[in-house]
Scaffold this active site. Structure first.
Site, PDB file in Angstrom:
ATOM      1  CE1 TYR A  32      -5.189  65.679  -3.500  1.00 49.25           C
ATOM      2  CE2 TYR A  32      -3.575  66.437  -1.887  1.00 49.25           C
ATOM      3  CZ  TYR A  32      -3.866  65.839  -3.108  1.00 49.25           C
ATOM      4  OH  TYR A  32      -2.856  65.405  -3.908  1.00 49.25           O
ATOM      5  CD1 TRP A  36      -9.038  60.728  -1.118  1.00 51.34           C
ATOM      6  CD2 TRP A  36      -9.435  62.819  -0.455  1.00 51.34           C
ATOM      7  NE1 TRP A  36      -9.048  61.537  -2.228  1.00 51.34           N
ATOM      8  CE2 TRP A  36      -9.287  62.817  -1.849  1.00 51.34           C
ATOM      9  CE3 TRP A  36      -9.699  64.031   0.187  1.00 51.34           C
ATOM     10  CZ2 TRP A  36      -9.382  63.975  -2.619  1.00 51.34           C
ATOM     11  CZ3 TRP A  36      -9.799  65.183  -0.565  1.00 51.34           C
ATOM     12  CH2 TRP A  36      -9.649  65.147  -1.961  1.00 51.34           C
ATOM     13  CG  LEU A  37     -11.062  54.558   3.204  1.00 52.91           C
ATOM     14  CD1 LEU A  37     -11.752  54.457   4.538  1.00 52.91           C
ATOM     15  CD2 LEU A  37     -11.621  53.495   2.273  1.00 52.91           C
ATOM     16  CD  GLN A 101      -7.714  56.561  -0.402  1.00 50.27           C
ATOM     17  OE1 GLN A 101      -8.250  56.920   0.641  1.00 50.27           O
ATOM     18  NE2 GLN A 101      -6.943  57.358  -1.105  1.00 50.27           N
ATOM     19  N   GLY A 157      -4.096  54.073  -2.995  1.00 46.50           N
ATOM     20  CA  GLY A 157      -3.701  55.323  -2.333  1.00 46.50           C
ATOM     21  C   GLY A 157      -2.461  55.929  -2.959  1.00 46.50           C
ATOM     22  CG  ASP A 159      -3.679  58.828  -6.555  1.00 49.30           C
ATOM     23  OD1 ASP A 159      -3.820  58.023  -5.621  1.00 49.30           O
ATOM     24  OD2 ASP A 159      -4.145  59.966  -6.546  1.00 49.30           O
ATOM     25  CD  GLU A 371      -0.046  65.621  -2.021  1.00 53.44           C
ATOM     26  OE1 GLU A 371       0.180  66.657  -2.681  1.00 53.44           O
ATOM     27  OE2 GLU A 371      -0.861  64.749  -2.371  1.00 53.44           O
TER      28      GLU A 371
HETATM   29  C1  GLC Z   1      -3.873  61.863  -3.340  1.00 59.13           C
HETATM   30  C2  GLC Z   1      -3.141  60.662  -2.755  1.00 59.13           C
HETATM   31  C3  GLC Z   1      -4.106  59.796  -1.956  1.00 59.13           C
HETATM   32  C4  GLC Z   1      -4.799  60.635  -0.905  1.00 59.13           C
HETATM   33  C5  GLC Z   1      -5.438  61.901  -1.521  1.00 59.13           C
HETATM   34  C6  GLC Z   1      -5.922  62.884  -0.465  1.00 59.13           C
HETATM   35  O1  GLC Z   1      -4.811  61.468  -4.269  1.00 59.13           O
HETATM   36  O2  GLC Z   1      -2.549  59.910  -3.763  1.00 59.13           O
HETATM   37  O3  GLC Z   1      -3.429  58.748  -1.319  1.00 59.13           O
HETATM   38  O4  GLC Z   1      -5.760  59.892  -0.249  1.00 59.13           O
HETATM   39  O5  GLC Z   1      -4.506  62.582  -2.324  1.00 59.13           O
HETATM   40  O6  GLC Z   1      -4.879  63.230   0.389  1.00 59.13           O
END
Ligand code: GLC
Length: 396
Positions: A32, A36-37, A101, A157, A159, A371
């Site tokens: 990632y 992200w929010l 989010q 959040g 998914d 994670e």
């Molecule tokens: C995944 C999770 C989400 C999170 C993102 C970045 O998409 O489902 O909740 O914000 O990863 O960690």
């Protein structure tokens, strides 16, 4: 792992990204590589245990991409060039997504303020926060039910949570690919609707989710505290009032025999899939003490539902959709444990909260900063070098 705080500090150093005056933390460099929010809100909360300056930068960087209408996007693609090996979803905008989010940002700002009492920071971010929560209250409640709706499962959040199977018309068992395709279709519809939430998108997917609304209640109350701190008495009254209205509406539309269920579509039908969401109202103190006690005893500490070797699984193990290895369909996530930890403390369940902290720490010691984790074996799954494990520092 001997010293979790030290390991967390090192991880945050490694995942920190600077771009001119902006600074943010990537949830995992390998998986990632963007901002992200709700991750940034968790990061800010974790960073208050090291340095509030860094926590503030994380929040200011996040707010820099707020939309005109107040929405804060759930993803910001900073530095696309150096991360171009990673898939970028087409959201209809150049450098952000177009959905949001869970609104944890007032909590993060409040937490920073608790730590250093820097009023100038609160003053600076307050207009953005005001605009964001007003957006959610105005645009995401078209039926004026005082429940906030989401337009895509990703806005929760979580998914691929099985809470969204029925609204997405999917069976309890299906592939990740099928699930992703459904969510991508919604994004395409989102674009064709020109991102109009109340009049267009609600025709495709309209869920009022329990955690999102519980998080909203808690955050509106904290926003009211911040407003009062700045002597904006009318705002404080308004946001407290809205928090109360949502809490009441949750009881009216979501509650059935002691459990809050997410709802879907125009007639607010209950989605009776048992996930950790049933504990989210504890975080916002929406239940009475006897109701909370019953919920915890009957479900949380029940070995047939949520009390596994490494609690708390995101889905009850007696659900047909439960899968101990599949993303949001069973594994234990540290952020979920953090919400439950705080919720338990709201009701004085100190020993149980301590147990959640202990098992969260045990997961990090056994499997590292992963994670998510298999709730039966503690095996680490998903992204590596994942930041959310740092939330154990905030279980206090
Ligand atoms: C995944 C999770 C989400 C999170 C993102 C970045 O998409 O489902 O909740 O914000 O990863 O960690």
């Amino acid at each position: 792992m001997k010293d979790i705080k030290k390991a967390c500090f090192e991880l945050f150093l490694k995942n920190k990204r600077k771009l001119g005056s902006y600074q943010y933390t990537v949830p995992s460099p390998e998986t990632y590589p963007y901002q992200w929010l709700w991750d940034s809100c968790f990061h800010a909360i974790i960073l208050t245990h090291f340095n509030t300056r860094e926590a503030k930068l994380e929040i200011l960087t996040l707010l820099s991409k707020q939309f005109e209408n107040g929405l804060i996007p759930h993803m910001i693609y900073w530095d696309k060039e150096s991360t171009n090996d990673f898939p970028v979803i087409e959201w209809g905008k150049k450098d952000t997504s177009t959905i949001t989010q869970p609104p944890m940002i007032a909590y993060a700002a409040w937490r920073i303020f608790q730590k250093d009492h820097d009023e100038s920071f609160i003053k600076k971010v307050y207009p953005n926060l005001y605009h964001f929560y007003r957006y959610l209250l105005n645009e995401r409640d078209p039926h004026e039910k005082h429940l906030i709706g989401i337009l895509n499962p990703d806005e929760s959040g979580e998914d691929n949570s099985p809470r969204f199977d029925i609204p997405l018309n999917l069976p309890p068992r299906h592939s990740f690919k099928e699930n992703t395709q459904k969510r991508l279709n919604l994004v395409a519809q989102n674009i064709s609707c020109n991102f109009d939430a109340p009049f267009c998108m609600r025709n495709f997917f309209w869920v009022t989710d329990v955690p999102f609304n519980a998080i909203m209640v808690k955050n509106l109350k904290l926003l009211a505290e911040l407003a009062a701190e700045l002597s904006y008495e009318d705002d404080a009254k308004f946001f407290n009032g809205e928090a109360e209205k949502i809490a009441e509406a949750m009881k009216k539309y979501m509650l059935d025999k002691g459990i809050f269920w997410s709802t879907y579509e125009e007639n607010y039908q209950k989605i009776k899939v048992k996930t950790w969401a049933i504990f989210a109202p504890l975080f916002a103190k929406i239940l009475s003490k006897p109701e909370a006690k019953k919920l915890v005893e009957k479900h949380l500490t029940n070995p047939k539902e949520f009390w596994t070797n490494y609690p708390v699984p995101t889905v009850s193990i007696d659900e047909p959709s439960f899968d101990p290895k599949d993303f949001w369909r069973g594994p234990t996530w540290i952020a979920v444990n953090w919400f439950i930890y705080k919720g338990l403390l709201n009701y004085g369940f100190k020993d149980l909260a301590k147990q959640i902290k202990k098992s969260s720490t045990a997961l990090l010691e056994k499997s590292g900063f992963r994670e998510y984790f298999n709730p039966l074996t503690g095996q680490g799954l998903g992204a590596k070098n994942f930041t959310w494990g740092g939330l154990v520092l905030d279980m206090n």
